[in-house]
Scaffold this active site. Structure first.
Site, PDB file in Angstrom:
ATOM      1  N   LYS A   1       0.818  -1.205   0.000  1.00  0.00           N
ATOM      2  CA  LYS A   1       0.000   0.000   0.000  1.00  0.00           C
ATOM      3  C   LYS A   1       0.864   1.273   0.000  1.00  0.00           C
ATOM      4  O   LYS A   1       2.081   1.189   0.137  1.00  0.00           O
ATOM      5  CB  LYS A   1      -0.953  -0.029   1.199  1.00  0.00           C
TER       6      LYS A   1
HETATM    7  C1  LIG Z   1      -4.890  -4.701   0.760  1.00  0.00           C
HETATM    8  C2  LIG Z   1      -6.341  -4.783   0.869  1.00  0.00           C
HETATM    9  C3  LIG Z   1      -6.978  -5.365   1.973  1.00  0.00           C
HETATM   10  C4  LIG Z   1      -6.237  -6.099   3.055  1.00  0.00           C
HETATM   11  O1  LIG Z   1      -5.298  -5.359   3.726  1.00  0.00           O
HETATM   12  P1  LIG Z   1      -4.375  -6.067   4.818  1.00  0.00           P
HETATM   13  O2  LIG Z   1      -3.810  -4.914   5.576  1.00  0.00           O
HETATM   14  O3  LIG Z   1      -3.350  -6.856   4.086  1.00  0.00           O
HETATM   15  O4  LIG Z   1      -5.239  -6.930   5.678  1.00  0.00           O
HETATM   16  C5  LIG Z   1      -8.353  -5.330   2.045  1.00  0.00           C
HETATM   17  N1  LIG Z   1      -9.086  -4.764   1.072  1.00  0.00           N
HETATM   18  C6  LIG Z   1      -8.521  -4.226  -0.021  1.00  0.00           C
HETATM   19  C7  LIG Z   1      -9.397  -3.606  -1.056  1.00  0.00           C
HETATM   20  C8  LIG Z   1      -7.134  -4.225  -0.166  1.00  0.00           C
HETATM   21  O5  LIG Z   1      -6.586  -3.685  -1.255  1.00  0.00           O
END
Ligand SMILES: *Cc1c(COP(=O)(O)O)cnc(C)c1O
Length: 377
Positions: free
Chosen positions: A181
């Site tokens: 992210k």
């Molecule tokens: C990355 C992501 C998640 C999960 O995030 P984590 O921190 O890895 O649990 C959930 N929803 C979306 C749309 C994502 O892109």
């Protein structure tokens, strides 16, 4: 070789992690956790933020706080990461999927009302690529049917809708600080809480069902088991990494935006020639350059393009396999209405390399190769 993603590093992470170690505070809720939470509260305007071990866990917390039970239904897009559904399925709910807008890949709010039944408890819009869903319409439907709204804003940190930060519009918002992210702590996330009345229980749920947070603030003289909960508090080591990133949030944002705009400018001519489609950013939305994707004509063309880019040293990726077509999606979910766009659009979509520090020359090289693939087609 140009990787698809490189985890963001601004340079101060190691100093802050060392500080956490030297302070003899490596479990959660120390100085770095507090600084990160405060930063999120100040920069989004949410009533309260609790740092969590992931966005998945933040969403699980929201499901617990909403008292989601077996038999309940939760409406969401099928075009999303598994966590959006998992968090509710774990509590016994059924994931009810509706179709998306092809322009933004976000849930089509006009299809939500038809998917609502007596069992529906919540709507979970996913702000794909940091581009907001139609939140005014979604919140109006939620209000009309007395449903809760949980924003999956995993990709939406530093993005907004009509001037409001993503994650602050629904009852709960969930951020991700996973290494893929924009802002990272390795694994981690945050729960944003709109209603101050929900804060106390959220703190209890995050601390294994205890009122330990209150105890540490000196508000009570012993702590005890108050409610069902789990262990959703991240370590200070991770929070220290995140603090380095949040301090430089604008710099990371500007850098990603520069890359995004450079791709857009370079590839516009392919869209104008009708060869590819590009992301659409609606007027009400300020995005955060979380990803840059293009759409090929169909699955076959996309796969060929992935292969061609790979031959040229460029890693590009696709996602998501629509949840309703996956084994668990068939078991725990149901698509309501017609799948007009979810499957076909997901098969066309291709994500190009996008990360903090991606060099302009590399962006130009990637765009050049995409154009080379389409020349003569
Ligand atoms: C990355 C992501 C998640 C999960 O995030 P984590 O921190 O890895 O649990 C959930 N929803 C979306 C749309 C994502 O892109």
């Amino acid at each position: 070789m140009i990787n698809f993603n490189v985890p963001p590093i601004v340079g101060t992470e190691i100093d802050y992690i060392r500080q956490a170690i030297e302070n003899h505070k490596i479990c959660g809720d120390g100085a770095f956790t507090k600084q990160c939470s405060k930063w999120i509260e100040e920069n989004t305007g949410t009533a309260k933020t609790l740092l969590t071990t992931s966005c998945t866990h933040a969403t699980e917390m929201a499901a617990i706080l909403l008292d989601i039970k077996p038999g309940d239904e939760v409406i969401m897009p099928s075009y999303t990461f598994v966590s959006t559904a998992d968090a509710f399925v774990l509590r016994g709910a059924k994931a009810v999927f509706v179709d998306i807008h092809p322009e933004t890949m976000n849930i089509d709010e006009r299809l939500i009302e038809n998917a609502i039944t007596e069992k529906t408890k919540a709507i979970v819009p996913v702000h794909y690529a940091g581009v907001a869903c139609k939140m005014d319409e979604i919140c109006a439907i939620a209000q009309k049917y007395d449903l809760k709204v949980v924003e999956d804003a995993a990709q939406g940190v530093m993005a907004s809708y009509k001037g409001k930060a993503l994650g602050t519009i629904g009852d709960y918002g969930c951020f991700s600080f996973h290494e893929t992210k924009n802002y990272s702590m390795g694994e981690g996330g945050a729960l944003l809480i709109r209603d101050p009345e929900d804060i106390e229980r959220a703190e209890i749920v995050r601390e294994k069902g205890t009122n330990r947070s209150k105890f540490f603030r000196g508000q009570i003289d012993k702590y005890t088991w108050m409610d069902a909960g789990s262990s959703y508090l991240p370590s200070e080591l991770n929070a220290a990494y995140l603090w380095a990133q949040l301090e430089k949030a604008q710099e990371i944002y500007d850098d990603r935006m520069k890359t995004w705009n450079r791709y857009y400018e370079a590839l516009k001519e392919l869209e104008e020639a009708g060869k590819i489609e590009m992301p659409v950013i609606p007027e009400d939305c300020v995005h955060n350059a979380h990803m840059f994707y293009i759409k090929a004509r169909d699955l076959e063309e996309r796969q060929k393009l992935i292969g061609y880019l790979k031959e040229n040293g460029i890693i590009s990726v696709f996602h998501y396999i629509p949840l309703h077509t996956a084994p668990a999606g068939m078991k725990y979910g149901e698509f309501r209405g017609e799948d007009k766009y979810t499957t076909t659009e997901s098969e066309r979509l291709l994500r190009l390399p996008m990360y903090y520090g991606l060099e302009a020359e590399n962006v130009d090289y990637i765009a050049e190769k995409v154009k080379a693939f389409y020349s003569g087609k």
